[in-house]
Design a protein around this motif. Structure first.
Motif, PDB file in Angstrom:
ATOM      1  N   PHE A  26      -0.029  13.065  -5.899  1.00  0.00           N
ATOM      2  CA  PHE A  26       0.767  13.297  -4.685  1.00  0.00           C
ATOM      3  C   PHE A  26      -0.011  12.962  -3.412  1.00  0.00           C
ATOM      4  CE2 PHE A  26       3.341  15.928  -7.596  1.00  0.00           C
ATOM      5  CZ  PHE A  26       4.574  15.356  -7.318  1.00  0.00           C
ATOM      6  N   HIS A  27      -1.307  12.824  -3.532  1.00  0.00           N
ATOM      7  CA  HIS A  27      -2.087  12.366  -2.387  1.00  0.00           C
ATOM      8  C   HIS A  27      -1.642  10.954  -1.966  1.00  0.00           C
ATOM      9  CE1 HIS A  27      -5.497  12.371   0.329  1.00  0.00           C
ATOM     10  NE2 HIS A  27      -5.853  11.176  -0.111  1.00  0.00           N
ATOM     11  N   PHE A  28      -1.173  10.173  -2.970  1.00  0.00           N
ATOM     12  CA  PHE A  28      -0.740   8.798  -2.690  1.00  0.00           C
ATOM     13  C   PHE A  28       0.771   8.671  -2.525  1.00  0.00           C
ATOM     14  CE2 PHE A  28      -4.794   8.304  -4.993  1.00  0.00           C
ATOM     15  CZ  PHE A  28      -5.494   7.556  -4.058  1.00  0.00           C
ATOM     16  N   VAL A  29       1.532   9.583  -3.120  1.00  0.00           N
ATOM     17  CA  VAL A  29       3.004   9.436  -3.085  1.00  0.00           C
ATOM     18  C   VAL A  29       3.674  10.593  -2.345  1.00  0.00           C
ATOM     19  CG1 VAL A  29       3.028   8.073  -5.211  1.00  0.00           C
ATOM     20  CG2 VAL A  29       3.323  10.563  -5.346  1.00  0.00           C
ATOM     21  N   ILE A  30       2.929  11.285  -1.483  1.00  0.00           N
ATOM     22  CA  ILE A  30       3.487  12.446  -0.779  1.00  0.00           C
ATOM     23  C   ILE A  30       4.720  12.081   0.044  1.00  0.00           C
ATOM     24  CG2 ILE A  30       1.887  12.106   1.154  1.00  0.00           C
ATOM     25  CD1 ILE A  30       3.200  15.496  -0.119  1.00  0.00           C
ATOM     26  N   ASP A  31       4.737  10.868   0.586  1.00  0.00           N
ATOM     27  CA  ASP A  31       5.890  10.446   1.397  1.00  0.00           C
ATOM     28  C   ASP A  31       7.102  10.094   0.538  1.00  0.00           C
ATOM     29  OD1 ASP A  31       4.439  10.763   3.737  1.00  0.00           O
ATOM     30  OD2 ASP A  31       3.651   8.708   3.666  1.00  0.00           O
ATOM     31  N   TYR A  32       6.884   9.952  -0.747  1.00  0.00           N
ATOM     32  CA  TYR A  32       7.978   9.588  -1.664  1.00  0.00           C
ATOM     33  C   TYR A  32       8.151  10.670  -2.729  1.00  0.00           C
ATOM     34  CZ  TYR A  32       6.680   5.173   0.503  1.00  0.00           C
ATOM     35  OH  TYR A  32       6.369   4.194   1.413  1.00  0.00           O
ATOM     36  N   ALA A  33       7.905  11.928  -2.336  1.00  0.00           N
ATOM     37  CA  ALA A  33       7.939  13.029  -3.305  1.00  0.00           C
ATOM     38  C   ALA A  33       9.316  13.179  -3.945  1.00  0.00           C
ATOM     39  CB  ALA A  33       7.532  14.332  -2.624  1.00  0.00           C
ATOM     40  N   GLU A  34      10.376  13.082  -3.134  1.00  0.00           N
ATOM     41  CA  GLU A  34      11.730  13.248  -3.673  1.00  0.00           C
ATOM     42  C   GLU A  34      12.043  12.170  -4.710  1.00  0.00           C
ATOM     43  OE1 GLU A  34      14.318  13.279  -0.317  1.00  0.00           O
ATOM     44  OE2 GLU A  34      13.480  15.128   0.521  1.00  0.00           O
ATOM     45  N   ILE A  35      11.668  10.939  -4.405  1.00  0.00           N
ATOM     46  CA  ILE A  35      11.891   9.839  -5.357  1.00  0.00           C
ATOM     47  C   ILE A  35      11.077  10.061  -6.623  1.00  0.00           C
ATOM     48  CG2 ILE A  35      11.600   7.348  -5.706  1.00  0.00           C
ATOM     49  CD1 ILE A  35      12.077   6.984  -2.705  1.00  0.00           C
ATOM     50  N   THR A  36       9.853  10.565  -6.460  1.00  0.00           N
ATOM     51  CA  THR A  36       8.984  10.820  -7.618  1.00  0.00           C
ATOM     52  C   THR A  36       9.615  11.818  -8.573  1.00  0.00           C
ATOM     53  OG1 THR A  36       7.017  10.405  -6.250  1.00  0.00           O
ATOM     54  CG2 THR A  36       6.682  11.579  -8.333  1.00  0.00           C
ATOM     55  N   PHE A  37      10.165  12.908  -8.030  1.00  0.00           N
ATOM     56  CA  PHE A  37      10.771  13.924  -8.891  1.00  0.00           C
ATOM     57  C   PHE A  37      12.067  13.427  -9.529  1.00  0.00           C
ATOM     58  CE2 PHE A  37       7.999  16.701  -6.338  1.00  0.00           C
ATOM     59  CZ  PHE A  37       7.393  17.404  -7.370  1.00  0.00           C
ATOM     60  N   MET A  38      12.838  12.638  -8.807  1.00  0.00           N
ATOM     61  CA  MET A  38      14.044  12.062  -9.414  1.00  0.00           C
ATOM     62  C   MET A  38      13.677  11.068 -10.516  1.00  0.00           C
ATOM     63  SD  MET A  38      16.923  11.634  -6.411  1.00  0.00           S
ATOM     64  CE  MET A  38      15.931  10.841  -5.147  1.00  0.00           C
TER      65      MET A  38
END
Length: 435
Positions: free
Chosen positions: A73-85
């Motif tokens: 999440f250090h790298f994808v924090i801005d795309y957290a919602e997309i990551t969980f989906m």
């Protein structure tokens, strides 16, 4: 089948995206049924803030996720919602493909048994048809993606969804016969939360069955493959732990993650069995009862593995359900994973005894959780006993559900061997009892 699955994914993503943009997202992310001290998103955010400041995220008592999660999440924090989906989509697709391959294996095995006349004539109505099995993988994906528990977990950005994705990939790898990938994903799941260690036995049994190696301790081939799979599993686990050390430069995460899971120091209310019991516990009894509670997850592995050694996929289902009930910090996302398998056992419905009652209890408890929480925390007209009572009832219903499916599965297998209409010696109808 690709078109219905694609449509299902589009509907699931739309529901999640709408909830992410609604005012309910913040409310859901605070629900104790949906998040726990282990997987709450706000704790991940705090851990990231400490990491950005050059402070170890494990220096306090806030962050208890694994190092790989925080660096992800250090790298994808801005795309957290997309990551969980994406995690939910990966889980659903993996379960879809796994059940599809499993059904092919079951149908092939059933076909050979029919050709060899192994089934009694009066139990032919129990034989599963290709038409009946065709839509089961899609139903499994639907049960996962559209399950309210899964949706709530995703909207709350609980890292439980990532754990479910890893376990689903482990199941797919195992059913497809890839020992290396199975060991890697099982090691990753164990690295995340310890309890998936109990899934080692069903994976080993399935892979042995697929390679036509009998489960016999006197056979060298059995020990050779067991040691080979164990080496791949333990090797992968060591690599993950060492990688975590190199990322952090310390071993602090071992106690903060695994010590936290096993010692249960945070007694925040949840849908598990631990919090209330240990809140009322005298301190000098704590260690004994902690061992008793924790051993429940691991204790059932050996007897279930012995009883279901010929049916390792059903054993995986049973083990995931046991973990969901007896782990120290369960959430509704854990329950959603094993409930996704229920359509795969649709052929057992005729043998289920308490399905209507259990379904009603689960629905009623799910509705009463927020009600009793409000009465306890906000209205002050109830206390923790009320909330724990509904938690106990919810877990009893889960245990009844799983044991009912266990009974139904064993009963169907018994009928396939001995016939559907059993008689006693005096000619009267016999009744099967699970002992």
């Amino acid at each position: 089948m690709a078109a219905p699955l694609t449509l299902l994914i589009i509907v699931a993503v739309t529901i999640r995206a709408a909830l992410f943009r609604s005012s309910l997202a913040d409310l859901i992310s605070e629900r104790v049924e949906v998040v726990s001290p282990l997987n709450a998103w706000k704790r991940v955010v705090e851990g990231l803030a400490l990491l950005d400041l050059g402070v170890s995220p494990y220096s306090g008592d806030v962050f208890h996720e694994t190092p790989l999660i925080i660096y992800l999440f250090h790298f994808v924090i801005d795309y957290a919602e997309i990551t969980f989906m994406l995690a939910d989509i990966i889980t659903a697709i993996a379960l879809y493909l796994a059940v599809k391959d499993y059904n092919k294996h079951v149908f092939r095995k059933q076909k050979y048994a029919l050709e060899a006349d192994r089934y009694p004539l009066d139990c032919l109505e129990l034989i599963r048809s290709p038409k009946e099995m065709y839509y089961i993988p899609l139903k499994v994906a639907m049960f996962y993606l559209l399950n309210p528990f899964t949706i709530l977990s995703c909207v709350a950005k609980s890292t439980c969804g990532l754990n479910n994705a890893v376990i689903a990939l482990y199941i797919l790898s195992t059913i497809r016969g890839s020992a290396l990938l199975s060991a890697i994903f099982l090691a990753l799941a164990t690295y995340q939360s310890i309890y998936p260690l109990t899934l080692f036995a069903p994976a080993l049994l399935y892979l042995l069955q697929r390679l036509y190696i009998p489960v016999n301790i006197q056979r060298p081939s059995f020990w050779f493959f067991t040691l080979q799979y164990s080496f791949m599993y333990l090797g992968s686990l060591c690599v993950l732990v060492c990688l975590s050390f190199f990322l952090l430069g310390s071993w602090d995460f071992l106690f903060s993650v695994y010590g936290f899971i096993l010692s249960v120091p945070d007694l925040t209310p949840n849908i598990g069995l631990f919090w209330y019991f240990f809140a009322e516990m005298f301190e000098h009894f704590r260690l004994f009862f902690l061992c008793v509670f924790q051993i429940n997850v691991f204790f059932y592995t050996i007897p279930l593995a012995i009883k279901l050694k010929e049916h390792p996929v059903f054993l995986i289902f049973m083990q995931i359900a046991v973990i969901s009930v007896f782990k120290s910090y369960p959430t509704v996302g854990d329950i959603a994973l094993y409930m996704a398998f229920l359509p795969a056992w649709a052929h057992l419905y005729r043998f289920l005894r308490n399905i209507f009652l259990v379904s009603c209890v689960l629905l009623a408890c799910s509705a009463l959780f927020p009600v009793l929480w409000h009465l306890w925390i906000y209205a002050g007209s109830a206390n923790s006993n009320f909330y724990y009572a509904i938690t106990l009832l919810f877990n009893v219903a889960q245990i009844l559900l799983v044991s009912d499916y266990f009974y139904a599965y064993l009963r169907r297998e018994h009928h396939l061997t001995h016939g559907l209409y059993l008689k006693k010696k005096d000619g009267s109808e016999a009744t099967l009892v699970l002992k």
